[in-house]
Design a protein around this motif. Structure first.
Motif, short mmCIF file in Angstrom:
data_model
loop_
_atom_site.label_atom_id
_atom_site.label_comp_id
_atom_site.label_asym_id
_atom_site.label_seq_id
_atom_site.Cartn_x
_atom_site.Cartn_y
_atom_site.Cartn_z
N ASP A 1 -58.59 61.96 8.80
CA ASP A 1 -59.45 62.90 9.52
C ASP A 1 -60.24 62.16 10.59
O ASP A 1 -60.62 61.00 10.42
CB ASP A 1 -60.41 63.59 8.56
CG ASP A 1 -59.71 64.55 7.62
OD1 ASP A 1 -58.56 64.91 7.92
OD2 ASP A 1 -60.30 64.91 6.59
N ARG A 2 -60.52 62.88 11.68
CA ARG A 2 -61.24 62.26 12.78
C ARG A 2 -62.63 62.87 12.91
O ARG A 2 -62.87 64.00 12.52
CB ARG A 2 -60.45 62.39 14.09
CG ARG A 2 -59.04 61.79 13.99
CD ARG A 2 -58.41 61.65 15.35
NE ARG A 2 -59.05 60.60 16.13
CZ ARG A 2 -58.88 60.44 17.46
NH1 ARG A 2 -58.11 61.30 18.13
NH2 ARG A 2 -59.48 59.46 18.10
N TYR A 3 -63.53 62.09 13.50
CA TYR A 3 -64.94 62.47 13.60
C TYR A 3 -65.45 62.13 15.00
O TYR A 3 -64.87 61.29 15.70
CB TYR A 3 -65.76 61.72 12.55
CG TYR A 3 -65.30 61.97 11.14
CD1 TYR A 3 -65.92 62.91 10.33
CD2 TYR A 3 -64.20 61.26 10.63
CE1 TYR A 3 -65.48 63.15 9.03
CE2 TYR A 3 -63.75 61.49 9.33
CZ TYR A 3 -64.39 62.44 8.54
OH TYR A 3 -63.93 62.68 7.26
N ASP A 4 -66.54 62.78 15.38
CA ASP A 4 -67.12 62.45 16.68
C ASP A 4 -67.51 60.99 16.75
O ASP A 4 -67.23 60.30 17.75
CB ASP A 4 -68.37 63.32 16.94
CG ASP A 4 -68.05 64.79 17.06
OD1 ASP A 4 -67.11 65.13 17.82
OD2 ASP A 4 -68.72 65.59 16.40
N VAL A 5 -68.16 60.51 15.70
CA VAL A 5 -68.66 59.12 15.68
C VAL A 5 -68.27 58.47 14.37
O VAL A 5 -68.32 59.09 13.31
CB VAL A 5 -70.20 59.10 15.81
CG1 VAL A 5 -70.73 57.67 15.73
CG2 VAL A 5 -70.65 59.77 17.11
N VAL A 6 -67.87 57.21 14.45
CA VAL A 6 -67.69 56.38 13.26
C VAL A 6 -68.76 55.31 13.28
O VAL A 6 -68.91 54.57 14.26
CB VAL A 6 -66.29 55.72 13.23
CG1 VAL A 6 -66.23 54.65 12.13
CG2 VAL A 6 -65.21 56.76 13.00
N CYS A 7 -69.54 55.26 12.20
CA CYS A 7 -70.55 54.21 12.03
C CYS A 7 -70.08 53.26 10.94
O CYS A 7 -69.84 53.68 9.80
CB CYS A 7 -71.91 54.81 11.66
SG CYS A 7 -73.14 53.55 11.23
N VAL A 8 -69.97 52.00 11.26
CA VAL A 8 -69.54 50.99 10.29
C VAL A 8 -70.80 50.34 9.70
O VAL A 8 -71.58 49.71 10.41
CB VAL A 8 -68.64 49.94 10.95
CG1 VAL A 8 -68.27 48.85 9.94
CG2 VAL A 8 -67.38 50.60 11.49
N ALA A 9 -70.98 50.53 8.41
CA ALA A 9 -72.19 50.05 7.71
C ALA A 9 -71.78 49.18 6.53
O ALA A 9 -72.14 49.44 5.39
CB ALA A 9 -73.03 51.23 7.25
N VAL A 10 -71.00 48.14 6.82
CA VAL A 10 -70.51 47.23 5.78
C VAL A 10 -71.16 45.87 5.98
O VAL A 10 -71.75 45.59 7.02
CB VAL A 10 -68.98 47.11 5.84
CG1 VAL A 10 -68.33 48.48 5.66
CG2 VAL A 10 -68.52 46.47 7.15
N PRO A 11 -71.08 44.98 4.98
CA PRO A 11 -71.61 43.62 5.16
C PRO A 11 -71.01 42.94 6.38
O PRO A 11 -69.86 43.17 6.74
CB PRO A 11 -71.20 42.91 3.86
CG PRO A 11 -71.12 44.01 2.85
CD PRO A 11 -70.57 45.20 3.61
N MET A 12 -71.81 42.09 7.02
CA MET A 12 -71.37 41.50 8.29
C MET A 12 -70.10 40.67 8.14
O MET A 12 -69.33 40.53 9.11
CB MET A 12 -72.50 40.67 8.91
CG MET A 12 -73.04 39.55 8.08
SD MET A 12 -74.43 38.69 8.91
CE MET A 12 -75.72 39.93 8.83
N ALA A 13 -69.83 40.17 6.96
CA ALA A 13 -68.60 39.40 6.76
C ALA A 13 -67.35 40.26 6.89
O ALA A 13 -66.25 39.74 7.11
CB ALA A 13 -68.62 38.72 5.39
N HIS A 14 -67.50 41.58 6.76
CA HIS A 14 -66.35 42.48 6.77
C HIS A 14 -66.35 43.45 7.95
O HIS A 14 -65.46 44.29 8.04
CB HIS A 14 -66.33 43.29 5.46
CG HIS A 14 -66.33 42.46 4.22
ND1 HIS A 14 -65.24 41.70 3.84
CD2 HIS A 14 -67.29 42.24 3.29
CE1 HIS A 14 -65.53 41.06 2.72
NE2 HIS A 14 -66.77 41.37 2.37
N ILE B 1 -69.43 57.64 8.09
CA ILE B 1 -70.11 56.38 7.80
C ILE B 1 -69.23 55.59 6.85
O ILE B 1 -69.01 56.00 5.70
CB ILE B 1 -71.50 56.62 7.20
CG1 ILE B 1 -72.34 57.47 8.15
CG2 ILE B 1 -72.19 55.29 6.89
CD1 ILE B 1 -73.68 57.90 7.57
N VAL B 2 -68.73 54.48 7.33
CA VAL B 2 -67.88 53.60 6.52
C VAL B 2 -68.79 52.57 5.85
O VAL B 2 -69.30 51.67 6.50
CB VAL B 2 -66.81 52.91 7.37
CG1 VAL B 2 -65.95 51.98 6.50
CG2 VAL B 2 -65.94 53.94 8.08
#
Length: 265
Positions: free
Chosen positions: A51-64, A5-6
């Motif tokens: 490192d790699r993961y099955d899933v990357v979830c991007v949870a940052v402000p919409m501007a970024h 989770i980014v």
């Protein structure tokens, strides 16, 4: 399933606790990542790690979100998803930077502390990994609202940008009144203003910068201010016809007004 989770804000933390997976947080603020990991029993990774993961979830402000997808999509082996609150631009970025992977955009229409609620969903490139995530969210009594990116982003012009502009305008324009002078409509608007101003200013700023809608509210208010009696009656009847003869399509994105402060904090 392992999920990176980014973004370790309140929405990223909520997502980490809502999915059935081993979660790892990466954030520009490593202390925030550590706090999120502690809250949901996850781990912490360097933001610029490999490192790699099955899933990357991007949870940052919409501007970024677009930049974050470009930077971190390569760390996903199966899927990339986002919970930023806008859909068109993130999905375009996923198509560019993760063309062989499953992709989905999710918009929780609530603040994390008000979960569960409605979650707008675009299954852009569905598959087992994204389906597993959606099943976990549904199992936690969230309502998955299937949509498209254009439909969602257009609806947010009303559901978020115009609504917030109207409530904030009232909050700024209203004056204190003597106790006992409240009408039911005033009391309800005051409650909404109090609820909205408990939120995070940056969230509302991002929404206004991303979606149109405020200009329409300003134009309507100006027209009301300039209208004569006959024109005001006509406006009132037009509004009544809109809201009583057929509710706006965007209503399907709204679970209840209790979710007003649900703008992806």
């Amino acid at each position: 399933m392992e999920v990176l989770i980014v973004g370790a804000g309140s929405m990223g933390t909520w997502f980490g606790g809502a999915v059935d997976a081993d979660v790892t947080f990466a954030d520009v603020d490593r202390d925030a990542a550590s706090a999120a990991a502690e809250a949901v029993g996850g781990d912490v990774a360097d933001l610029d790690g490999s490192d790699r993961y099955d899933v990357v979830c991007v949870a940052v402000p919409m501007a970024h979100v677009v930049d974050a997808i470009a930077a971190h999509a390569g760390r996903a082996e199966r899927a990339v998803v986002d919970v930023s609150g806008v859909m068109g631009a993130p999905l375009d970025a996923m198509a560019e930077h993760a063309p062989e992977l499953e992709t989905a955009s999710l918009h929780p229409l609530f603040a994390p502390e008000r979960a569960p609620g409605s979650i707008a969903v675009v299954r852009d490139e569905p598959g087992p990994a994204t389906e597993s995530i959606l099943e976990a969210l549904s199992a936690r009594r969230n309502d998955l609202v299937e949509t498209t990116a254009p439909e969602h982003d257009e609806a947010m012009e009303t559901v978020q940008a115009a609504t917030h502009a109207a409530v904030l305008s009232f909050a700024l324009a209203a004056e204190s009144v003597p106790e006992g002078f409240e009408t039911p409509i005033y009391a309800e608007l005051r409650r909404l203003a109090e609820t909205m101003t408990e939120g995070t200013p940056r969230v509302y700023t991002d929404i206004q910068r991303t979606f149109d809608g405020a200009d329409a509210v300003a134009a309507a208010a100006a027209a009301i201010a300039d209208a004569d009696a006959d024109e005001l009656e006509t406006m009132y009847r037009e509004a009544a016809a809109k809201w009583h003869d057929g509710r706006p399509e965007s209503d399907r994105f709204v679970r209840s007004d209790a979710n007003l402060r649900g703008d992806n904090e």
